[in-house]
Structure formats: structure tokens, C-alpha cells
Design an enzyme around this catalytic site. Structure first.
Site, PDB file in Angstrom:
ATOM      1  N   THR A  70       0.704  -1.247   0.079  1.00 27.44           N
ATOM      2  CA  THR A  70      -0.009   0.067   0.109  1.00 27.44           C
ATOM      3  C   THR A  70       0.832   1.156  -0.063  1.00 27.44           C
ATOM      4  O   THR A  70       0.763   2.246  -0.666  1.00 27.44           O
ATOM      5  CB  THR A  70      -0.982  -0.033   1.176  1.00 27.44           C
ATOM      6  OG1 THR A  70      -1.921  -1.032   0.976  1.00 27.44           O
ATOM      7  CG2 THR A  70      -1.751   1.264   1.462  1.00 27.44           C
ATOM      8  N   GLN A 177      -0.281  -8.950  -7.029  1.00 27.32           N
ATOM      9  CA  GLN A 177      -0.974 -10.526  -7.149  1.00 27.32           C
ATOM     10  C   GLN A 177       0.073 -11.136  -7.924  1.00 27.32           C
ATOM     11  O   GLN A 177      -0.165 -12.387  -7.870  1.00 27.32           O
ATOM     12  CB  GLN A 177      -2.295 -10.250  -7.796  1.00 27.32           C
ATOM     13  CG  GLN A 177      -3.449  -9.782  -6.744  1.00 27.32           C
ATOM     14  CD  GLN A 177      -3.332 -10.825  -5.183  1.00 27.32           C
ATOM     15  OE1 GLN A 177      -3.182 -11.774  -5.603  1.00 27.32           O
ATOM     16  NE2 GLN A 177      -4.016 -10.062  -4.327  1.00 27.32           N
ATOM     17  N   SER A 194       4.098  -6.335  -2.800  1.00 28.54           N
ATOM     18  CA  SER A 194       3.986  -6.437  -1.460  1.00 28.54           C
ATOM     19  C   SER A 194       4.331  -8.079  -1.082  1.00 28.54           C
ATOM     20  O   SER A 194       3.618  -9.026  -1.533  1.00 28.54           O
ATOM     21  CB  SER A 194       2.572  -6.445  -1.189  1.00 28.54           C
ATOM     22  OG  SER A 194       2.071  -6.719   0.215  1.00 28.54           O
ATOM     23  N   CYS A 320     -22.898  -8.100   1.563  1.00 28.93           N
ATOM     24  CA  CYS A 320     -23.273  -8.440   2.895  1.00 28.93           C
ATOM     25  C   CYS A 320     -22.318  -8.746   3.554  1.00 28.93           C
ATOM     26  O   CYS A 320     -22.580  -9.793   4.671  1.00 28.93           O
ATOM     27  CB  CYS A 320     -24.555  -9.251   2.626  1.00 28.93           C
ATOM     28  SG  CYS A 320     -24.669  -9.932   0.967  1.00 28.93           S
TER      29      CYS A 320
END
Lengths: 458, 458
Positions: A70, A177, A194, A320
Site C-alpha cells: 500500500t 498479485q 507486497s 453483505c
């Protein structure tokens, strides 16, 4: 217990653990000091930088170690945009970038810059021509992930880099990724990654800035890491990160074939085993270990909870789930179903038997969740050839469930109006129509919430 | 081999190592996830935050873990200043803060803010009244270290906090050098610290923001650490940092007495053993483990090199060391001699025998360096009662050595003009006068460089 969320964080690779332990005793001192402990730390740091550069395919002095992926993205976007401020303040990102990139873009806008968000197709991929169309004379920087973190779709990075190069615009690639699988091809200008995504320790990100790329580091001046990543270097973690990158790379070709076969199995069999499932993401151009699908009439959080009870740790982009009440921006940009969404991301070494067990368990778990949710009878009122379903105050996936329940009650050619104030309905009702071959007429403002109108075609 | 540079970085505490190993297997997952690995990571993080809060003396929800002390200071200053932008854009710092604070202040100025740098006395301490005088109606934030990192002088933090509190201005305390010894007293508003200074691992800083303090995090939005420290949390390192803080605190009272006796021994005996030495920093109000002195006619880098060969790792604020060509801003602000500067900072557990050996070795090392430097004959030309020493193009400590060599050649009342283009001379020639009881007349611009004029009084 099967951990299937490698795209969030991979368990520590044994080589990372070993390297971390070894360098705790050698790498704790300040590498800027001239005494022996400092020189030892400096040697470890220099060696790690060389090895990282080799794995990335760049020069050692182009590599900066940051405290996270990040922070690498934040610093890279801020520094590259500022470095080209004279050219202009236009930034290009894809609509499916990691939130670190999208939040950097929001900050850029708030500070007076402009941003173009390049759309993706239903598989989650951008096209080089869309980037070409987005380029402007005042474009300072373009950003594109090497592959998507939620659906695994690989992006045409080399082609987009070529388009940007031709326009003289630097391209920043978020390789978080994919870097464990191999270097990023093409003429990119900046790259971020990362370590904990490839089995390295937390606390290490990579920012690569190619020589010749204009870069103006933001924030207070600091001497460490070429002035691009302030603060004391975390050398033991850096050494462990780079050692594990080399280790996973050594196994990558073979492991990629194996994991691709396992995720292909999930892609093929889940729709056979579970009714009303949409597998999302590109079927061919994709990462080896990620497969994502969405289940109609399923509450994502309940699904995760039941899978966890059954011993499977997976992630979800549903609205949800957990803290968020809006569906994942990736699924939204793709225009696919978000309810009952499951991302399976297999860490290297995942046993075939674990995947088989997942396929055994999943159908029962999904039908269990559907049963629990299926109960409430919708309030309906006949109005000529139109049924109105009042789902106000109900959360995803209830509005879609209520729509499906009454749908057989209208004649072919008739419509159902679903009243809903849940943001997910805007995505999931059209997706249901597409899956069912029915017509999504559109949405209208209602007295409360929104009315979503669906016409029965078959 | 004796490592005497704990103020830069302390070797990893055994408890930190143990805690790090234990939590590598439990703390690698994403604490925001709901599955078991995520819940385990979250529990470790929550427990570490509770323990850190207890050690600091604050609430757990006031603690933010950052990737380093530098990043904690950067984020704290930027966030607290922005949070009070409506009040004004005036920032107060002491002249002897860590470079992270001073560089933040420079950035604040570059962005249109104003900064007052509070002066220190010859011992390196500020006074509460100087902070009171610096406060203005538009002061957004004041910053003060708990103790100085180069000379060990403790600052009157509680009194300064009281002055600030009365004016309604938040005080940010940089507690990097003292947190291992105990909590910071007084009504401070923000606090920053760094784990590798107390024997924790690299990669962990602390930022504490008291409830009620206005704070507007800068940079792109991020959900982790209350939105105040972006990027994936480094949980194993955080756990290790907090475990070692508790461990060093348990030993702090006893170890402080022991180290204070050892540094007191160095303070007293170095001036007896080595001629022309100035011990700097407050003799009483100081950290237990730090002692700093400067040796006339000595090149700092040569001294460090010889001490390293003799098995001692120390640091220096001299201008003639490593990357920097200007003397330490701390020594400069104190107005003390910077040449031949040595900072000894003892890690907890330092053996008495090692300190004794240092005291044995030091006199020979200093005289050896002085001998090597003593050679070059200064170019002198008589001009009435004034001698001119041409030290142009020569680096610290040569100008002072050349001044001392000819000084006996002028009569009492006569003057020596030292021509020098070395920045360190501006500090070191007045310091030499003070040490020798001679009069420093002042400086004048010369055809090349600067003329420093000294009058012989004795």
C-alpha cells in the site's frame, strides 16, 4: 482447516522464516553507520536489493523497499504524478485497481487533479485501446494492475505499457498479485508489490522506479532508500521477503500448472454442483490460484461463516459481508452478480484433497444458507399485469430472493417492480436478469428507495 | 566487540525474538477477515494494543502502530497540524529535535505554514518559558522530544505540556529515546516512539493521539489503524515490539541506576584521561545510557574508524563523518564543540568491563588521531599584531589545529585571522575560544570563504 485466501495474505514461506531468523542477529543495526554492525546490515540490505532487482528484472538502484505494498503504491503514484506536474495533472487508473490506487486517485482529485477510470469488460479486463483513448496531453501517469486481486483476471500490461510509452506517459504497474509468479513483461516505468502476498513477511513492499522516470518524492525529506521511503529500514524482513521471492519463483512454473488445474476444476464443477451460480473473471487470461463465483439468493457473510465452520477460509466481495455495506468495486465495475460472492485463492502447495473436500462441502453449505433465507413471504399487490415487491429495509440477497419468488406469478410480457433501498440491488437485479434471460427494464425513483423493473420474457 | 550505539538501534531483546517467532505462525493473516486465521491475528493485534497502551499510559483506542518512529512523527505532525488548520498554521519545534521532526517542519513551511524553532541552552535543554513565548494565537501544534538523541539531555516535557495546555495547543512528544525507560509524564496530546530503540524489532513505530485531539490523517484514505497508518499491519513485529517494551520496563529502574553510574564514569574520567575534551549535555537531567563528548583537533571519522578497529561501535555528530559535511544540528544549536565528537549510548546489559576497556583504549586512540593530523605547517604571514592562517580548502578539524599551532606566536592582545571555507569552523573556532579562555571577536567575509578573528587574552 484449509486456508484459501492467499490473495489477502499468504502464510509465511519456510524460506522466509529461515532467512528472517538468520538475519535478526545480523541485520538489526543502522546500515548508515560505519562500524561493523552497521556494515553488516548494509551488506545484507545491498544483497537483498540486488536479488530483488534480479527477480523484478531491473537495476538494483531502481529498487526501493517500503513498509507495505500500500505504501509503495501511495508513494509511487504521489511521486510520479508530482514529478510530471509540469506536463499536467491527469491520472489514468482502471476501475478495478486495488483500493490503495483508487484512494490515491481520489486524493489526487481532491487536490485539484483529474482522473480517468478506465472501464473493464464483464471478465474484468481493460483494453489497450481504452487506455489509448484515455491518454491526454496533460496525462502525468497511468496505473494498471498486472492481474486483478478479486477475480484473478490478467490485464494486458505489456500492450498498455506500449500505448503509454508511445505517448511518453509513464505506466505504474501494481504487481502485488503476480510478482511471485514471474516478472512483469513490457516497458512499464514503475512497479509496486507486497511481500506478504508471495509468502514473505508482513512489513515489506517494493517500489521500483525505472531510471529516467521523473519522480519527486512527497512528504518530509529523509535520507533512507534514495529519499523515497522514510524511516529505519526493516532489514531482517527485507532479507526474508527477497529470499522467499526467489524460493517461490523457483517453484512457480510447476506450481502454476498444478494450481491452474485445481482452480479450473472449481470453475467447471461449482456451476454443476450448485444451481444459480455465476463464475466471474476471465476463464483463460488469469492467475493460476484465484477463482471467484457468486451464488444467487445467498448472504455472503452467512456463507463465509458456514464455510469457516466447515474449515475453509475464503474471502468475499459481497455487499453483505463484514464492515462494508456496498458490493466490491471490482464486481460492480464488471457488472456481475455480487451476492453470495466467494473468492477462493489457493496458496502454493494447496493439496488436491482440500479442493475436493471444498467441492464436496460447498453445495450443502449454499443450500443451507438459501433455506434459512428463503422463509419471509413477500408482500405483493396485483396491479394489472404488474406485481410490486416491497423489499424496503431488507438487505442483499433478500430483494433478489423476493423477486424470484413472485416471478412465476406474472404472465410473460408482464413486469415486476422491486422496491428496494439496498445499494446492492442496483447490481444484483440486472445480474439476475442476465442469468435468467429476462429483461431488465431499468430503475425509477420511488417514494422510498428505488423501483427496479423487470419484464418476464420466458 | 562492544556495541555502544543503542541510541541509533538497540540489538534485538531476547523477549522480542521469542515473541516474534511465536507470532509468525499466528499473526500473518489479515486481521480484518472473519475466518479463524484472521480472528487469531486480530486477537494478537488487540492484545498488543492493550499492552502498549498500558505501557504508554493511555487508552488502547488512542494507540496506532506505524511502520517506524519516523513515520509516526511524520503522520502525527501532519495529522495534528491539519486537524487544527482553522486555528492557524504555526508550528513550534525545538532546535534539537530529531531530523524527522525538523524535516516535517520544513515541509510545513514549504506548504505555506510558519515555524518557530525554540533555542536550547548550552546543555541542550529548552525552557518552558521559551515555549510560552513562542505560542501564538495561530499555533496549531508544538513538538518536543522527551530527551535528546545525541546528548541525552532530558527536556522539561511536563512543564512545556502545561504551558501548551493552558494555551489550548496540543503538544506532540517524541519519546523515541525514553519510552523504554518509562512513560512520559504530563498532559501531552500526541506521542511518538520507535520499537527498535528499546530492543524491539525494526518496522514498528507508535503514534498515540489522545481522545479529543483534533486529527486529520493526511494521504490517501485507508481503513487500517483507525485510518491513521495505511497498509497491512505487521502483527508479528508489533507483538514482539510490545513484548519487549514490557520486558525492558520490568528491568528499567535497576538498569537505569547501573547505566547512569557507567555513563557518569565516562563523563568524569574522559576529561581526566584525554586533554582538550568537552563533555556535552546536561550532567544531571539526562538519559541513563547516553554520554557525548568532543575532542579538539580530532577528525570524527578517523576517530570512529580507530574505535571500531579497537572493537567499539559508537556514533558521532562531527561534521567530518560519513555522508554529512555539516556538524550535527544538535551540537550546533547548543553552541558546543563539534569536532572529534563521540556519542556513547550503552544498551541495557552493557558490562562494566567493556566501559573500563573503552576508557583504557580512548586516550591512545585520540592521541594517535591527533598525531596523524598534526603534521601540515600552516601558511602564515605577519601583519602588524595580526597573524593570518590560510586554511582554505581544508576540512575540520584542520582549521582549528592550525589556529592552535600559531596562537602562541601572537602577543597577548594580538589577533589571529583564520581563513576557512569549511562550515564547521563557524562552530568550532568559537568553541575553541571558550575552552581556551580566549576572545572570539567574530567573523568577516573574506575574498574566499570567511575570516574568523580570535584575540589572544592570556
Amino acid at each position: 482447516m484449509s486456508y484459501f485466501d492467499a490473495a489477502s495474505a499468504a502464510p509465511l514461506h519456510p524460506v522466509a522464516r529461515q532467512a528472517l531468523l538468520a538475519s535478526l542477529d545480523e541485520g538489526w543495526a543502522d546500515p548508515a553507520r560505519l562500524y561493523r554492525e552497521g556494515r553488516r546490515a548494509r551488506m545484507l540490505l545491498d544483497a537483498a536489493r540486488e536479488a530483488a532487482a534480479e527477480a523484478v528484472g531491473c537495476r538494483a538502484d531502481e529498487v526501493v523497499f517500503t513498509p507495505s505494498g500500500t505504501r509503495a503504491l501511495h508513494a509511487g503514484i504521489a511521486g510520479a504524478s508530482a514529478g510530471r506536474r509540469r506536463v499536467g495533472r491527469h491520472l489514468i487508473v482502471s476501475a478495478v485497481e486495488h483500493s490503495s490506487v483508487l484512494h490515491s486517485a481520489e486524493l489526487h482529485e481532491a487536490a485539484g487533479g483529474t482522473v480517468t477510470r478506465v472501464a473493464v469488460n464483464r471478465a474484468g479486463a481493460v483494453t489497450p485501446s481504452a487506455y489509448a483513448a484515455a491518454l491526454r496531453p496533460d496525462t502525468a501517469l497511468a496505473c494498471l494492475q498486472s492481474a486483478n486481486h478479486e477475480v484473478g483476471t490478467a490485464q494486458p500490461v505489456a500492450e498498455v505499457a506500449e500505448v503509454c510509452r508511445a505517448a511518453g506517459v509513464p505506466l505504474l504497474v501494481d504487481a502485488a498479485q503476480s510478482l511471485g509468479w514471474g516478472p512483469v513483461a513490457g516497458a512499464w516505468s514503475l512497479l509496486a508489490a507486497s511481500a506478504h502476498k508471495w509468502g514473505g513477511p508482513s512489513g515489506v513492499g517494493l517500489l521500483v522506479v525505472r531510471k529516467g522516470v521523473r519522480f519527486a518524492a512527497q512528504g518530509p525529506v529523509d535520507e533512507r532508500e534514495s529519499g523515497r521511503a522514510p524511516g529505519f529500514e526493516n532489514i531482517p524482513a527485507i532479507v526474508a521477503a527477497v529470499a522467499s521471492l526467489r524460493a517461490v519463483r523457483a517453484e512457480a512454473a510447476q506450481e502454476a500448472v498444478r494450481l491452474r488445474e485445481l482452480t479450473e476444476r472449481i470453475r467447471t464443477r461449482v456451476p454443476q454442483l450448485v444451481p444459480d451460480v455465476e463464475v466471474v473473471g476471465d476463464a483463460a487470461q488469469r492467475l493460476p490460484g484465484i477463482v471467484t463465483f457468486s451464488c444467487l439468493y445467498v448472504d455472503g457473510e452467512a456463507l463465509l461463516h458456514e464455510l469457516d465452520r466447515a474449515g475453509f477460509s475464503v474471502s468475499s466481495g459481497s455487499s453483505c459481508t463484514s464492515s462494508t455495506l456496498t458490493p466490491s468495486h471490482v464486481l460492480k465495475a464488471m457488472g456481475v452478480l455480487s451476492e453470495g460472492n466467494v473468492r477462493v485463492s489457493l496458496p502454493p502447495g494447496t493439496a488436491e484433497a482440500d479442493v475436493e473436500r471444498f467441492l464436496e462441502v460447498l453445495p450443502g453449505v449454499v443450500s443451507g444458507v438459501r433455506e434459512k433465507l428463503g422463509a419471509p413471504a413477500p408482500t405483493t399487490a396485483v396491479r394489472a399485469e404488474e406485481l410490486v415487491v416491497d423489499s424496503l429495509g431488507k438487505r442483499c440477497p433478500i430483494p433478489v430472493i423476493e423477486l424470484a419468488k413472485v416471478f412465476a406469478d406474472v404472465p410473460v410480457g408482464g413486469t415486476v417492480r422491486v422496491l428496494s433501498d439496498d445499494e446492492a440491488a442496483r447490481l444484483d437485479i440486472p445480474a439476475w436478469c442476465e442469468m435468467r434471460g429476462q429483461q431488465y427494464v431499468g430503475e425509477e425513483p420511488a417514494e422510498r428507495g428505488t423501483a427496479y423493473v423487470v419484464r418476464r420474457l420466458t
